[in-house]
Design a protein around this motif. Structure first.
Motif, PDB file in Angstrom:
ATOM      1  N   GLU A  81       0.826  -1.200   0.000  1.00 30.80           N
ATOM      2  CA  GLU A  81       0.000   0.000   0.000  1.00 30.80           C
ATOM      3  C   GLU A  81       0.863   1.254   0.000  1.00 30.80           C
ATOM      4  OE1 GLU A  81      -3.811  -0.826   2.698  1.00 30.80           O
ATOM      5  OE2 GLU A  81      -1.935  -1.309   3.735  1.00 30.80           O
ATOM      6  N   LEU A  82       0.388   2.280  -0.708  1.00 36.15           N
ATOM      7  CA  LEU A  82       0.980   3.601  -0.602  1.00 36.15           C
ATOM      8  C   LEU A  82       0.424   4.268   0.649  1.00 36.15           C
ATOM      9  CD1 LEU A  82       0.836   4.832  -4.294  1.00 36.15           C
ATOM     10  CD2 LEU A  82       2.874   4.125  -3.015  1.00 36.15           C
ATOM     11  N   ARG A  83       1.315   4.709   1.514  1.00 30.64           N
ATOM     12  CA  ARG A  83       0.954   5.328   2.783  1.00 30.64           C
ATOM     13  C   ARG A  83       1.210   6.832   2.669  1.00 30.64           C
ATOM     14  NH1 ARG A  83       1.783   8.654   7.413  1.00 30.64           N
ATOM     15  NH2 ARG A  83       1.819   7.405   9.341  1.00 30.64           N
ATOM     16  N   GLN A  84       0.131   7.613   2.611  1.00 33.96           N
ATOM     17  CA  GLN A  84       0.240   9.063   2.402  1.00 33.96           C
ATOM     18  C   GLN A  84       0.741   9.766   3.666  1.00 33.96           C
ATOM     19  OE1 GLN A  84      -2.823  10.980   3.924  1.00 33.96           O
ATOM     20  NE2 GLN A  84      -1.271  12.582   3.986  1.00 33.96           N
ATOM     21  N   TYR A  85       1.493  10.815   3.489  1.00 35.09           N
ATOM     22  CA  TYR A  85       1.916  11.675   4.597  1.00 35.09           C
ATOM     23  C   TYR A  85       1.935  13.104   4.084  1.00 35.09           C
ATOM     24  CZ  TYR A  85       6.552  11.750   2.362  1.00 35.09           C
ATOM     25  OH  TYR A  85       7.585  11.907   1.466  1.00 35.09           O
ATOM     26  N   PRO A  86       1.931  14.130   4.926  1.00 35.81           N
ATOM     27  CA  PRO A  86       1.891  14.106   6.395  1.00 35.81           C
ATOM     28  C   PRO A  86       0.478  13.828   6.911  1.00 35.81           C
ATOM     29  CG  PRO A  86       1.840  16.364   5.629  1.00 35.81           C
ATOM     30  CD  PRO A  86       2.006  15.509   4.403  1.00 35.81           C
ATOM     31  N   GLU A  87       0.385  13.535   8.213  1.00 35.75           N
ATOM     32  CA  GLU A  87      -0.911  13.236   8.818  1.00 35.75           C
ATOM     33  C   GLU A  87      -1.752  14.514   8.954  1.00 35.75           C
ATOM     34  OE1 GLU A  87       2.015  12.377  10.481  1.00 35.75           O
ATOM     35  OE2 GLU A  87       2.077  10.412   9.516  1.00 35.75           O
ATOM     36  N   TRP A  88      -3.035  14.328   9.211  1.00 35.67           N
ATOM     37  CA  TRP A  88      -3.980  15.438   9.282  1.00 35.67           C
ATOM     38  C   TRP A  88      -5.111  15.079  10.244  1.00 35.67           C
ATOM     39  CZ3 TRP A  88      -8.192  12.849   7.528  1.00 35.67           C
ATOM     40  CH2 TRP A  88      -7.958  11.822   6.598  1.00 35.67           C
ATOM     41  N   ARG A  89      -5.995  16.040  10.495  1.00 37.36           N
ATOM     42  CA  ARG A  89      -7.129  15.853  11.413  1.00 37.36           C
ATOM     43  C   ARG A  89      -8.440  15.908  10.641  1.00 37.36           C
ATOM     44  NH1 ARG A  89      -5.004  14.530  16.635  1.00 37.36           N
ATOM     45  NH2 ARG A  89      -3.159  15.839  16.984  1.00 37.36           N
ATOM     46  N   VAL A  90      -9.441  15.174  11.126  1.00 36.61           N
ATOM     47  CA  VAL A  90     -10.720  15.137  10.426  1.00 36.61           C
ATOM     48  C   VAL A  90     -11.512  16.435  10.560  1.00 36.61           C
ATOM     49  CG1 VAL A  90     -10.951  12.627  10.499  1.00 36.61           C
ATOM     50  CG2 VAL A  90     -11.837  14.000  12.410  1.00 36.61           C
ATOM     51  N   ARG A  91     -11.066  17.363  11.396  1.00 39.57           N
ATOM     52  CA  ARG A  91     -11.745  18.656  11.486  1.00 39.57           C
ATOM     53  C   ARG A  91     -11.485  19.499  10.233  1.00 39.57           C
ATOM     54  NH1 ARG A  91      -7.160  20.008  15.659  1.00 39.57           N
ATOM     55  NH2 ARG A  91      -5.675  21.069  14.294  1.00 39.57           N
ATOM     56  N   ASP A  92     -10.378  19.216   9.532  1.00 39.28           N
ATOM     57  CA  ASP A  92      -9.984  19.989   8.363  1.00 39.28           C
ATOM     58  C   ASP A  92     -10.425  19.282   7.087  1.00 39.28           C
ATOM     59  OD1 ASP A  92      -8.672  22.038   9.888  1.00 39.28           O
ATOM     60  OD2 ASP A  92      -7.048  20.616  10.248  1.00 39.28           O
ATOM     61  N   SER A  93     -10.088  19.884   5.948  1.00 40.79           N
ATOM     62  CA  SER A  93     -10.489  19.330   4.651  1.00 40.79           C
ATOM     63  C   SER A  93      -9.320  18.573   4.024  1.00 40.79           C
ATOM     64  CB  SER A  93     -10.943  20.452   3.713  1.00 40.79           C
ATOM     65  OG  SER A  93     -12.113  21.076   4.205  1.00 40.79           O
ATOM     66  N   ASN A  94      -9.486  17.274   3.868  1.00 41.66           N
ATOM     67  CA  ASN A  94      -8.466  16.417   3.266  1.00 41.66           C
ATOM     68  C   ASN A  94      -9.156  15.355   2.428  1.00 41.66           C
ATOM     69  OD1 ASN A  94      -5.830  17.268   4.793  1.00 41.66           O
ATOM     70  ND2 ASN A  94      -7.413  17.094   6.356  1.00 41.66           N
ATOM     71  N   SER A  95      -8.547  14.983   1.315  1.00 41.79           N
ATOM     72  CA  SER A  95      -9.210  14.021   0.442  1.00 41.79           C
ATOM     73  C   SER A  95      -8.195  13.258  -0.397  1.00 41.79           C
ATOM     74  CB  SER A  95     -10.215  14.726  -0.482  1.00 41.79           C
ATOM     75  OG  SER A  95      -9.569  15.677  -1.308  1.00 41.79           O
ATOM     76  N   VAL A  96      -8.647  12.120  -0.872  1.00 43.42           N
ATOM     77  CA  VAL A  96      -7.905  11.331  -1.850  1.00 43.42           C
ATOM     78  C   VAL A  96      -8.852  11.056  -3.006  1.00 43.42           C
ATOM     79  CG1 VAL A  96      -8.471   9.164  -0.631  1.00 43.42           C
ATOM     80  CG2 VAL A  96      -6.584   9.217  -2.273  1.00 43.42           C
ATOM     81  N   HIS A  97      -8.331  11.155  -4.216  1.00 45.82           N
ATOM     82  CA  HIS A  97      -9.098  10.929  -5.439  1.00 45.82           C
ATOM     83  C   HIS A  97      -8.333   9.921  -6.287  1.00 45.82           C
ATOM     84  CE1 HIS A  97     -11.353  14.820  -4.781  1.00 45.82           C
ATOM     85  NE2 HIS A  97     -10.266  15.008  -4.058  1.00 45.82           N
TER      86      HIS A  97
END
Length: 236
Positions: A81-97
């Protein structure tokens, strides 16, 4: 994913550097994690190496597709698996497409995308997107189906049937925004989950292949990825 089926979907073969370069943005913020069993074999390929477009038995290119290829023989789970970084919080806007294709497998289940959490010990993934050969959910049986598997500390697991496995390519977007998770398949919103309980997690996305069934399982699986992009809000 049988190579003949995947090759049929490729209308033309691109030179490897040109095809692989389409993944440069994703590779620049990802590590490749390969594991067999309980850390019996554990290997991490870093971003710098990924940008040289290495090919391995479980990670290679066919035309415009990045292919994850694994087999399982018994209890030991495997992952590539490709492991994305840096980490983030669910309060903010983050996405994978991503644009992907999944073939049916001899396995009972495999995971092709995750929303994971960073800890110093093994934890249950907050969200896995899986393919299921056959799964019973709330008294109904789903065959050859895509399923979301959520885990909440205070509730345990619950599974959400999404759509039947598409025969060819499909688009997927996984959004985390304002303590909600949105799953979008082929431009249709198929599920929204309140994840306020995840607010203290440091999260990241994973894309690839994980032979995740809990029972001993036998057979191979392949996942093809044609496009992969992250949109991230870095947190202090």
């Amino acid at each position: 994913m049988g190579i003949p089926k995947l090759m049929t979907a490729v209308l033309f073969l691109l030179p490897l550097p040109l095809a692989a370069a389409a993944f440069d943005d994703a590779f620049s913020t990802s590590d490749l994690q390969y594991e067999i069993g309980d850390e019996v074999v554990w290997h991490v390929t870093d971003s710098e190496t990924l940008l040289t477009y290495p090919e391995m038995a479980y990670f290679y290119f066919i035309g415009p597709y990045l292919v994850f290829d694994l087999s399982r023989d018994g209890d030991k789970k495997k992952r590539a698996e490709l492991r994305q970084y840096p980490e983030w919080r669910v309060r903010d806007s983050n996405s994978v497409h991503a644009t992907m294709r999944l073939e049916a497998s001899e396995l009972d289940e495999f995971t092709w995308m995750q929303l994971q959490r960073k800890e110093d010990w093994r934890v249950k993934p907050p969200l896995r997107l899986t393919w299921e050969k056959q799964q019973e959910i709330d008294g109904q049986t789903y065959r050859d189906y895509l399923v979301a598997v959520f885990y909440h500390d205070d509730e345990g697991y619950h599974k959400v049937p999404l759509i039947p496995r598409p025969d060819g390519d499909f688009d997927v977007a996984l959004y985390a925004h304002n303590h909600q998770v949105y799953i979008v398949l082929n431009d249709s919103l198929v599920h929204v989950e309140n994840v306020a309980g995840w607010s203290h997690y440091q999260c990241y996305f994973k894309v690839g292949l994980y032979t995740s069934g809990n029972k001993a399982d036998y057979g191979g699986a392949r996942v093809g990825v044609r496009e992969l992009h992250y949109q991230l809000t870095e947190n202090p």
